[in-house]
Scaffold this motif. Structure first.
Motif, PDB file in Angstrom:
ATOM      1  N   GLN A   1       1.420  27.515  20.056  1.00  0.00           N
ATOM      2  CA  GLN A   1       0.075  27.721  19.764  1.00  0.00           C
ATOM      3  C   GLN A   1      -0.623  28.634  19.230  1.00  0.00           C
ATOM      4  OE1 GLN A   1      -0.584  24.566  20.954  1.00  0.00           O
ATOM      5  NE2 GLN A   1      -1.798  24.697  22.587  1.00  0.00           N
ATOM      6  N   THR A   2      -1.814  28.510  18.452  1.00  0.00           N
ATOM      7  CA  THR A   2      -2.421  29.282  17.657  1.00  0.00           C
ATOM      8  C   THR A   2      -3.665  30.173  18.706  1.00  0.00           C
ATOM      9  OG1 THR A   2      -4.199  27.817  16.954  1.00  0.00           O
ATOM     10  CG2 THR A   2      -2.314  28.052  15.667  1.00  0.00           C
ATOM     11  N   ALA A   3      -4.038  31.096  18.190  1.00  0.00           N
ATOM     12  CA  ALA A   3      -5.068  31.763  19.010  1.00  0.00           C
ATOM     13  C   ALA A   3      -6.375  31.038  19.220  1.00  0.00           C
ATOM     14  CB  ALA A   3      -5.368  33.221  18.356  1.00  0.00           C
TER      15      ALA A   3
ATOM     16  N   THR B   1       4.996  38.069  19.720  1.00  0.00           N
ATOM     17  CA  THR B   1       4.078  37.212  19.214  1.00  0.00           C
ATOM     18  C   THR B   1       3.222  36.461  20.014  1.00  0.00           C
ATOM     19  OG1 THR B   1       6.192  36.416  17.274  1.00  0.00           O
ATOM     20  CG2 THR B   1       4.244  34.681  17.842  1.00  0.00           C
ATOM     21  N   ASN B   2       3.896  36.003  21.412  1.00  0.00           N
ATOM     22  CA  ASN B   2       2.755  35.624  22.386  1.00  0.00           C
ATOM     23  C   ASN B   2       1.785  36.625  22.726  1.00  0.00           C
ATOM     24  OD1 ASN B   2       3.932  33.168  22.791  1.00  0.00           O
ATOM     25  ND2 ASN B   2       5.189  33.658  24.496  1.00  0.00           N
TER      26      ASN B   2
ATOM     27  N   ASP C   1      -5.483  38.216  19.867  1.00  0.00           N
ATOM     28  CA  ASP C   1      -6.469  37.603  19.109  1.00  0.00           C
ATOM     29  C   ASP C   1      -7.460  36.406  19.931  1.00  0.00           C
ATOM     30  OD1 ASP C   1      -7.593  36.631  17.115  1.00  0.00           O
ATOM     31  OD2 ASP C   1      -5.924  35.704  15.941  1.00  0.00           O
TER      32      ASP C   1
ATOM     33  N   THR D   1      -0.722  36.876  20.015  1.00  0.00           N
ATOM     34  CA  THR D   1      -1.687  35.697  19.647  1.00  0.00           C
ATOM     35  C   THR D   1      -2.579  35.583  20.954  1.00  0.00           C
ATOM     36  OG1 THR D   1       0.147  34.482  19.016  1.00  0.00           O
ATOM     37  CG2 THR D   1      -1.645  33.127  19.675  1.00  0.00           C
ATOM     38  N   TYR D   2      -2.271  36.291  22.153  1.00  0.00           N
ATOM     39  CA  TYR D   2      -3.320  36.036  23.414  1.00  0.00           C
ATOM     40  C   TYR D   2      -4.373  37.277  22.866  1.00  0.00           C
ATOM     41  CZ  TYR D   2      -1.704  32.552  26.030  1.00  0.00           C
ATOM     42  OH  TYR D   2      -1.303  31.236  26.808  1.00  0.00           O
TER      43      TYR D   2
END
Length: 215
Positions: free
Chosen positions: A201-203, A94-95, A101, A98-99
């Motif tokens: 945190q979101t992208a 997931t991390n 993105d 997100t990065y």
């Protein structure tokens, strides 16, 4: 009369000398005050950790093809540190997703950002495994680990960034999970640890913070 003229001439010379000596002092003080560099003010979505004493030291880990990678290799870039492992069921992918993105959102300036995925499970995460895993999320992501003779060096890096790691036994010696801190860090172009980003945190939030360090 001559004595009075002489006395006035001496006093005038003293006053002129004093004025000449005082003027450079005033200009020096003024110059010094304009040379003071104020800390840059940021408005991060994550937590500002510049005063937390995290990191601050160079490190050497193994990348693809057993190549030694130093933190100093990325001076002049914003560095993202993601700690995890390739068998991680949810947090690590997931991390990294997100990065990936966030990197796409940054656009052209993304060339000035380097994501480093550092393992907390060196027993299973070889350089080849880490390289293939990290690059699957983005070709420019770098996976880092150590060989069995240098576990201590990896532990030093983990300690520098206060990453909690706990091995959870499974059904066999090769089947286990590793509980670890889920947050990530942003380092500025000089290698200083500046922002802590929680796993939630979101992208868009990550993009916002990275762009501030790029400006």
């Amino acid at each position: 009369m001559l004595k009075i003229q002489f006395f006035l001439a001496v006093m005038l010379s003293v006053l002129m000398l004093s004025a000449c000596q005082h003027q450079p002092e005033a200009s020096t003080v003024q110059a010094a005050s304009t040379d003071v560099v104020k800390p840059k003010h940021y408005r991060f979505e994550g937590s500002d950790v510049r005063d937390a004493g995290l990191g601050g030291k160079d490190f050497s880990l193994l990348g693809a093809n057993q190549k030694t990678v130093h933190l100093r290799d990325f001076q002049g870039k914003v560095v993202v540190l993601v700690f995890g492992y390739t068998h991680c069921p949810d947090v690590c992918p997931t991390n990294l997703l997100t990065y990936a993105d966030a990197i796409n959102q940054i656009g052209e300036k993304a060339k000035q950002v380097q994501v480093l995925f550092i393992t907390v499970d060196p027993q299973r995460d070889t350089p080849q495994v880490m390289s293939a895993y990290a690059s699957a999320f983005n070709p420019d992501f770098i996976g880092l680990t150590v060989d069995k003779q240098h576990f201590g060096e990896l532990n030093n890096v983990i300690d520098q960034y206060k990453i909690a790691v706990h091995k959870v036994a499974g059904r066999s010696s090769d089947e286990y999970l590793v509980d670890h801190s889920t947050g990530t860090y942003l380092l500025d172009k000089q290698g200083h640890t500046v922002v802590y980003e929680p796993h939630s945190q979101t992208a868009t939030q990550l993009t916002h913070d990275i762009k501030q360090l790029l400006d």
